[in-house]
Design a protein around this motif. Structure first.
Motif, PDB file in Angstrom:
ATOM      1  N   PHE A  37       0.856  -1.192   0.000  1.00 13.08           N
ATOM      2  CA  PHE A  37       0.000   0.000   0.000  1.00 13.08           C
ATOM      3  C   PHE A  37       0.887   1.235   0.000  1.00 13.08           C
ATOM      4  O   PHE A  37       1.762   1.371   0.847  1.00 13.08           O
ATOM      5  CB  PHE A  37      -0.927   0.036   1.217  1.00 13.08           C
ATOM      6  CG  PHE A  37      -1.788   1.275   1.265  1.00 13.08           C
ATOM      7  CD1 PHE A  37      -2.917   1.368   0.470  1.00 13.08           C
ATOM      8  CD2 PHE A  37      -1.432   2.353   2.062  1.00 13.08           C
ATOM      9  CE1 PHE A  37      -3.700   2.525   0.481  1.00 13.08           C
ATOM     10  CE2 PHE A  37      -2.208   3.511   2.080  1.00 13.08           C
ATOM     11  CZ  PHE A  37      -3.341   3.591   1.292  1.00 13.08           C
ATOM     12  N   GLU A  38       0.657   2.121  -0.955  1.00 13.75           N
ATOM     13  CA  GLU A  38       1.415   3.372  -1.032  1.00 13.75           C
ATOM     14  C   GLU A  38       0.432   4.538  -0.937  1.00 13.75           C
ATOM     15  O   GLU A  38      -0.548   4.586  -1.686  1.00 13.75           O
ATOM     16  CB  GLU A  38       2.202   3.449  -2.342  1.00 13.75           C
ATOM     17  CG  GLU A  38       3.160   2.282  -2.525  1.00 13.75           C
ATOM     18  CD  GLU A  38       4.191   2.513  -3.609  1.00 13.75           C
ATOM     19  OE1 GLU A  38       4.702   3.648  -3.729  1.00 13.75           O
ATOM     20  OE2 GLU A  38       4.495   1.556  -4.337  1.00 13.75           O
ATOM     21  N   GLY A  39       0.706   5.457  -0.015  1.00 10.74           N
ATOM     22  CA  GLY A  39      -0.215   6.564   0.171  1.00 10.74           C
ATOM     23  C   GLY A  39       0.426   7.735   0.872  1.00 10.74           C
ATOM     24  O   GLY A  39       1.609   7.701   1.241  1.00 10.74           O
ATOM     25  N   VAL A  40      -0.372   8.780   1.043  1.00 12.69           N
ATOM     26  CA  VAL A  40       0.063   9.963   1.793  1.00 12.69           C
ATOM     27  C   VAL A  40      -0.467   9.844   3.216  1.00 12.69           C
ATOM     28  O   VAL A  40      -1.366   9.029   3.490  1.00 12.69           O
ATOM     29  CB  VAL A  40      -0.438  11.255   1.109  1.00 12.69           C
ATOM     30  CG1 VAL A  40       0.227  11.443  -0.248  1.00 12.69           C
ATOM     31  CG2 VAL A  40      -1.948  11.268   0.962  1.00 12.69           C
ATOM     32  N   PRO A  41       0.060  10.626   4.158  1.00 18.14           N
ATOM     33  CA  PRO A  41      -0.316  10.463   5.565  1.00 18.14           C
ATOM     34  C   PRO A  41      -1.816  10.498   5.840  1.00 18.14           C
ATOM     35  O   PRO A  41      -2.305   9.737   6.684  1.00 18.14           O
ATOM     36  CB  PRO A  41       0.409  11.632   6.243  1.00 18.14           C
ATOM     37  CG  PRO A  41       1.640  11.823   5.414  1.00 18.14           C
ATOM     38  CD  PRO A  41       1.187  11.581   4.006  1.00 18.14           C
ATOM     39  N   THR A  42      -2.567  11.371   5.146  1.00 20.77           N
ATOM     40  CA  THR A  42      -4.004  11.458   5.428  1.00 20.77           C
ATOM     41  C   THR A  42      -4.704  10.131   5.127  1.00 20.77           C
ATOM     42  O   THR A  42      -5.702   9.792   5.759  1.00 20.77           O
ATOM     43  CB  THR A  42      -4.659  12.577   4.613  1.00 20.77           C
ATOM     44  OG1 THR A  42      -4.362  12.400   3.223  1.00 20.77           O
ATOM     45  CG2 THR A  42      -4.186  13.942   5.067  1.00 20.77           C
ATOM     46  N   SER A  78       5.019   5.555   2.537  1.00 23.16           N
ATOM     47  CA  SER A  78       4.417   6.875   2.729  1.00 23.16           C
ATOM     48  C   SER A  78       5.305   7.948   2.126  1.00 23.16           C
ATOM     49  O   SER A  78       6.529   7.886   2.230  1.00 23.16           O
ATOM     50  CB  SER A  78       4.198   7.158   4.223  1.00 23.16           C
ATOM     51  OG  SER A  78       3.634   8.437   4.412  1.00 23.16           O
ATOM     52  N   GLY A  79       4.680   8.922   1.508  1.00 24.43           N
ATOM     53  CA  GLY A  79       5.405  10.059   0.944  1.00 24.43           C
ATOM     54  C   GLY A  79       4.431  11.185   0.693  1.00 24.43           C
ATOM     55  O   GLY A  79       3.268  11.141   1.102  1.00 24.43           O
ATOM     56  N   ALA A  90      -4.345  14.550  -4.301  1.00 22.83           N
ATOM     57  CA  ALA A  90      -3.364  13.555  -3.867  1.00 22.83           C
ATOM     58  C   ALA A  90      -3.449  13.259  -2.376  1.00 22.83           C
ATOM     59  O   ALA A  90      -2.688  12.451  -1.859  1.00 22.83           O
ATOM     60  CB  ALA A  90      -1.954  14.026  -4.215  1.00 22.83           C
ATOM     61  N   GLY A  91      -4.377  13.942  -1.671  1.00 24.53           N
ATOM     62  CA  GLY A  91      -4.581  13.649  -0.261  1.00 24.53           C
ATOM     63  C   GLY A  91      -3.787  14.495   0.717  1.00 24.53           C
ATOM     64  O   GLY A  91      -3.832  14.259   1.916  1.00 24.53           O
ATOM     65  N   LYS A  92      -3.060  15.503   0.227  1.00 26.24           N
ATOM     66  CA  LYS A  92      -2.326  16.387   1.128  1.00 26.24           C
ATOM     67  C   LYS A  92      -3.276  17.427   1.713  1.00 26.24           C
ATOM     68  O   LYS A  92      -4.143  17.954   1.002  1.00 26.24           O
ATOM     69  CB  LYS A  92      -1.205  17.110   0.386  1.00 26.24           C
ATOM     70  CG  LYS A  92      -0.103  16.235  -0.160  1.00 26.24           C
ATOM     71  CD  LYS A  92       0.955  17.122  -0.814  1.00 26.24           C
ATOM     72  CE  LYS A  92       2.000  16.322  -1.537  1.00 26.24           C
ATOM     73  NZ  LYS A  92       3.006  17.186  -2.181  1.00 26.24           N
ATOM     74  N   ILE A  93      -3.083  17.769   2.993  1.00 30.47           N
ATOM     75  CA  ILE A  93      -3.904  18.811   3.621  1.00 30.47           C
ATOM     76  C   ILE A  93      -3.553  20.156   2.989  1.00 30.47           C
ATOM     77  O   ILE A  93      -2.385  20.514   2.857  1.00 30.47           O
ATOM     78  CB  ILE A  93      -3.690  18.842   5.145  1.00 30.47           C
ATOM     79  CG1 ILE A  93      -4.245  17.544   5.771  1.00 30.47           C
ATOM     80  CG2 ILE A  93      -4.381  20.056   5.769  1.00 30.47           C
ATOM     81  CD1 ILE A  93      -4.000  17.419   7.257  1.00 30.47           C
ATOM     82  N   LEU A  94      -4.600  20.905   2.605  1.00 28.63           N
ATOM     83  CA  LEU A  94      -4.429  22.191   1.913  1.00 28.63           C
ATOM     84  C   LEU A  94      -4.288  23.326   2.932  1.00 28.63           C
ATOM     85  O   LEU A  94      -5.259  23.974   3.295  1.00 28.63           O
ATOM     86  CB  LEU A  94      -5.629  22.456   1.009  1.00 28.63           C
ATOM     87  CG  LEU A  94      -5.546  21.909  -0.425  1.00 28.63           C
ATOM     88  CD1 LEU A  94      -6.912  22.008  -1.102  1.00 28.63           C
ATOM     89  CD2 LEU A  94      -4.514  22.684  -1.231  1.00 28.63           C
TER      90      LEU A  94
END
Length: 505
Positions: free
Chosen positions: A256-261, A285-286, A497-501
């Protein structure tokens, strides 16, 4: 010498023709099928007037057509320009104009907005993907028409110079208009081959692709890596915890590859126990720093190790990486991959020594660094100093060469003359069991210059007051660092991409 990045697909198709390359719901496509389809698509592009060196906009969600079009564009010698499917007409027009695109490939779900943007940019060649369940559109040329053109004889892959541009990836534009980072065939190959070897990707791996393929993380670190090593990709068009967990169970996902959120959402999902996730062997994670508490809780709950890496659009994704459970420094982003150098510089351009007390800007040079920004020599010149790329990220390196990212340079808060790194405050906030999401920003203050404010979303069914959270954080970090202001929201805004704005907050 010549080299086309699409060679990774043709070689995997030769060695593993019947291996499943792409899973999309109930549909499965083998490497031989993807290779043949991208050959036909390349021929279709040529028939539409696309020539080597022509940029082609690629605005699709995570569908098999993205994979086919991407490699078809490369085989034709054209340049892929991945674009966010959520862009509005003005944003689409800006990128099409800036990149000098000759065609836009989009999908029926956003075809109207895409057509408006293409018209504004003077791009008349619009290709539209329609999927079952969506209404047909009269806009543009059907995607299938380009697939219907059979190559005249054996498929011919255009052979560019390895240093020619293969992909133009646009930055998020947080500090102004987005800029197009030009990435070459050789850079993208190296950023698939090297991390894949370090990480030990296997041809029996089933890798989740829920990050959008138009983002550099998914494009370079997942799609290219999977194809290079003939792994199987299972495509999920949009992140939803139930869908992701059901896909892990159905397809026996191993990576599983994803962003922290995403890790936070899976960890906090109330129905987690209903799913069998025992097939997972590793998490990656990245995209943004992952809070230490999230790493600890996720590893304990799922029984796998999360390997964190670091990179940017301008560095073809991977720059540093923790390569294995045995060779990692937990909470770090790892060490530079082969062919890449990273240093920590102070504001005067001097290299700082190791240690958490020596925080400076991370500087990168190596095989992964972009050629420059498309058509923007001024911005390209500003991005480099003596051949080193300015990442805009603050961090430090320890005595063993492991790097730690502290925060974005532009997000540094200066409160009453003291430097406060939002990530450190966020890490403290995440240790509270009621917190699901957190973001810390600086807000103007007449006395101190900036004050610290936390935006927080709580886990379902749990309660927490601002005073309780402030007291919790105050016990864990220095007095000048804890947030004086707290705003609770049902959820925090995130990018595709799931990053907090944070800029919206």
């Amino acid at each position: 010498m010549s080299f086309n990045l699409a060679t990774i697909l043709t070689e995997s198709a030769l060695g593993h023709p019947d291996k499943v390359a792409v899973i999309s719901g109930a549909h499965r496509l083998t490497y031989a099928e993807i290779d043949a389809a991208s050959d036909r698509f390349a021929t279709g592009l040529r028939d539409q007037g696309i020539r080597p060196g022509d940029p082609v906009g690629l605005q699709l969600p995570n569908l098999p057509q993205f994979v086919i079009a991407y490699f078809g564009i490369l085989k034709a010698g054209a340049i892929a320009v991945p674009m966010n499917v959520l862009y509005k007409a003005d944003e689409i027009a800006y990128i099409l104009k800036d990149a000098g695109t000759r065609m836009l490939i989009t999908w029926a779900g956003v075809a109207e907005e895409a057509a408006k943007g293409a018209s504004q940019a003077g791009v008349s060649n619009l290709v539209v993907v329609t999927i079952p369940g969506m209404p047909d559109t009269t806009l543009g040329t059907p995607f299938e028409r380009l697939l219907a053109v059979a190559p005249d004889g054996p498929a011919v892959i255009h052979q560019p110079d390895p240093g020619d541009t293969a992909v133009i990836v646009y930055t998020s534009g947080t500090t102004g208009r987005p800029k197009g980072a030009e990435l070459t065939h050789f850079q993208l190959f190296m950023n698939a081959d090297t991390p894949g070897r370090l990480f030990g990707v296997r041809d029996d791996d089933v890798i989740m692709v829920v990050l959008p393929l138009f983002h550099i993380f998914a494009l370079s670190s997942i799609l290219d890596v999977c194809v290079r090593f003939a792994a199987t990709m299972t495509l999920v068009p949009r992140f939803d915890p139930d869908t992701v967990l059901a896909t892990i169970q159905r397809d026996r996902v191993t990576v599983f590859e994803g962003v922290p959120t995403m890790y936070v959402a899976l960890l906090n999902h109330p129905g987690l126990d209903r799913y069998d996730v025992s097939s997972l062997r590793i998490g990656i994670s990245g995209g943004a720093p992952i809070p230490a508490q999230v790493i600890d809780d996720f590893e304990a709950r799922f029984g796998i190790v999360i390997l964190e890496g670091y990179g940017l659009s301008e560095t073809a994704s991977t720059t540093t990486f923790n390569v294995s459970a045995e060779d990692r420094r937990v909470y770090s982003v790892g060490r530079p991959i082969w062919g890449v150098q990273v240093q920590v510089w102070d504001e005067h351009g001097q290299v700082l020594p190791p240690g958490a007390d020596h925080i400076g800007e991370l500087m990168v040079r190596g095989v992964n660094v972009m050629r420059g920004y498309r058509g923007n020599p001024e911005a390209s010149a500003e991005a480099f100093s003596d051949g080193w790329f300015h990442t805009g990220d603050l961090g430090y390196v320890d005595e063993d060469g492991y790097f730690f990212v502290v925060d974005r340079k532009k997000e540094l808060i200066i409160r009453g003359g003291y430097n406060v790194y939002p990530r450190e405050v966020e890490d403290a906030i995440y240790t509270h069991p009621a917190v699901a999401q957190a973001a810390v920003v600086g807000v103007p203050d007449d006395l101190l210059g900036q004050e610290i404010k936390a935006f927080v979303a709580l886990r379902a069914g749990l309660e927490l007051t601002a005073e309780e959270l402030i007291r919790h954080v105050k016990d864990r970090i220095a007095p000048y660092k804890y947030p004086r202001l707290v705003e609770f929201r049902p959820e925090l805004p995130v990018t595709a991409a799931g990053k907090i704005l944070k800029r919206e907050l």
